[in-house]
Design an enzyme around this catalytic site. Structure first.
Site, PDB file in Angstrom:
ATOM      1  N   THR A 198       0.859  -1.189   0.000  1.00  0.00           N
ATOM      2  CA  THR A 198       0.000   0.000   0.000  1.00  0.00           C
ATOM      3  C   THR A 198       0.895   1.238   0.000  1.00  0.00           C
ATOM      4  O   THR A 198       1.972   1.199   0.588  1.00  0.00           O
ATOM      5  CB  THR A 198      -0.852  -0.043   1.285  1.00  0.00           C
ATOM      6  OG1 THR A 198      -1.750  -1.135   1.166  1.00  0.00           O
ATOM      7  CG2 THR A 198      -1.620   1.244   1.524  1.00  0.00           C
ATOM      8  N   GLY A 252      -5.692  -4.141   7.577  1.00  0.00           N
ATOM      9  CA  GLY A 252      -6.742  -3.128   7.486  1.00  0.00           C
ATOM     10  C   GLY A 252      -7.855  -3.274   8.499  1.00  0.00           C
ATOM     11  O   GLY A 252      -8.318  -2.276   9.070  1.00  0.00           O
TER      12      GLY A 252
HETATM   13  N1  ASP Z   1      -4.146  -1.665   4.815  1.00  0.00           N
HETATM   14  C1  ASP Z   1      -4.330  -2.284   3.526  1.00  0.00           C
HETATM   15  C2  ASP Z   1      -5.655  -2.979   3.494  1.00  0.00           C
HETATM   16  O1  ASP Z   1      -6.020  -3.573   4.488  1.00  0.00           O
HETATM   17  C3  ASP Z   1      -3.260  -3.253   3.179  1.00  0.00           C
HETATM   18  C4  ASP Z   1      -1.854  -2.800   3.497  1.00  0.00           C
HETATM   19  O2  ASP Z   1      -1.653  -1.672   3.887  1.00  0.00           O
HETATM   20  O3  ASP Z   1      -0.958  -3.592   3.346  1.00  0.00           O
HETATM   21  O4  ASP Z   1      -6.305  -2.983   2.482  1.00  0.00           O
END
Ligand code: ASP
Length: 330
Positions: A198, A252
């Site tokens: 991300t 998340g």
């Molecule tokens: N936070 C993101 C999600 O849950 C994934 C990540 O940051 O790696 O979609």
């Protein structure tokens, strides 16, 4: 409405940009030297793009967009081109942005045709009365606002496709293992780390205004329209000139349940905690319910933190001196 102007007229604030490209099981042993070099290069390009905006007197919002677009356009990160596949073999993108001077915010979730979802989040913020648009509606909105629309195949990379196949196999192995305990145990890192990546940015401009943005493809092998924290204001992204700008990465669901980005900002505004302590407290709450990840945090004086409780986080910062600093490992 203006929440707060940090610089009396005539004075200028120090400028600062902080970015991340995801947190996870990123160790020297797992990241080959040439890939490390490639990641470093894109992170530096992202910092330079955002810095150019800030150094020219542009807004923190525009700097956040400029920095994130570079990472969305790179196949290395789990955002835009290079995003992970869902279980159905689709790419569903989420992004959000927030302006700390007005508390205006915009986000999109589950979009499939917008080349740069962060631009769509910005369009929602500035050209609609809403905060969050999802799915086909959000794709149609972006097209109507003249944003670049691409065929979903634009986002496909072989690397991510292989990752999906591996995740599906691992999932099957896990199920088999539960049913029959002598089948091989999947690698612990593979079980917990869905190869994150991300991207996010927080910026402070000359007028003393903060902004934050986050963009992602979510989790490999996600199902049923799953949406994580990245497009959720207060969970994955938050900005308020009275406290901080925050962008998160990690599990998340746990970031949503602890309102991690807002939690960090609230601790700064209400408890006046130092920035590192506020970030660590927010991450500790994520960890307490079984999550992990990282946060980038920036206040209106230019103090910042890049904190994570994983093995590594792609990250970097650039300030008034114009020197980009990039780090990856613990
Ligand atoms: N936070 C993101 C999600 O849950 C994934 C990540 O940051 O790696 O979609």
């Amino acid at each position: 409405m203006t929440v707060q102007t940090n610089t009396p007229s005539g004075e200028t604030s120090p400028i600062r940009l902080v970015i991340h490209g995801g947190a996870g099981t990123i160790t020297r042993a797992r990241l080959k030297a040439e890939r490390e070099h490639a990641y470093t290069q894109v992170l530096e390009q992202s910092l330079t793009a955002g810095y150019s905006v800030l150094a020219a007197g542009g807004s923190s919002i525009d700097a956040v967009i400029a920095a994130i677009v570079v990472m969305e356009d790179s196949p290395l990160f789990n955002a835009g081109k290079g995003a992970v596949f869902s279980n159905a073999g689709r790419i569903e993108l989420d992004a959000s942005i927030m302006d700390g001077s007005t508390l205006m915010a915009g986000s999109v979730a589950g979009v499939t045709t917008i080349r740069n979802p962060i631009r769509a989040a910005h369009a929602v913020m500035t050209q609609s009365p809403h905060v969050m648009l999802i799915g086909h509606g959000a794709d149609a909105f972006a097209a109507e606002k003249g944003l670049e629309i691409v065929d979903p195949s634009y986002f496909h990379t072989e690397f991510r496709w292989n990752q999906l196949q591996k995740a599906i196999t691992q999932e099957r192995l896990l199920q088999d293992h539960d049913a029959l305990s002598d089948t091989p145990q999947p690698d612990a890192d593979e079980k917990t780390d869905k190869k994150r990546g991300t991207v996010g940015a927080v910026a402070l401009d000359r007028r003393g205004n903060l902004a934050a943005g986050t963009s992602t493809g979510g989790l490999t092998n996600k199902r049923f329209g799953r949406v994580g924290d990245s497009p959720i204001i207060g969970a994955g992204t938050y900005a308020d000139n009275r406290s901080v700008a925050v962008s998160a990465t990690g599990s998340g669901e746990m970031f949503i349940r602890t309102c991690a980005a807002f939690n960090t900002a609230a601790q700064m505004r209400l408890l006046h905690l130092p920035i590192i302590e506020a970030a660590d407290n927010a991450l500790a709450e994520v960890a307490a319910i079984g999550g992990d990840g990282g946060l980038i945090v920036l206040d209106a004086k230019g103090n910042y933190a890049m904190r994570f409780n994983t093995r590594g986080m792609f990250r970097g910062t650039i300030g008034s001196d114009g020197i980009a600093r990039v780090e990856i490992f613990e």
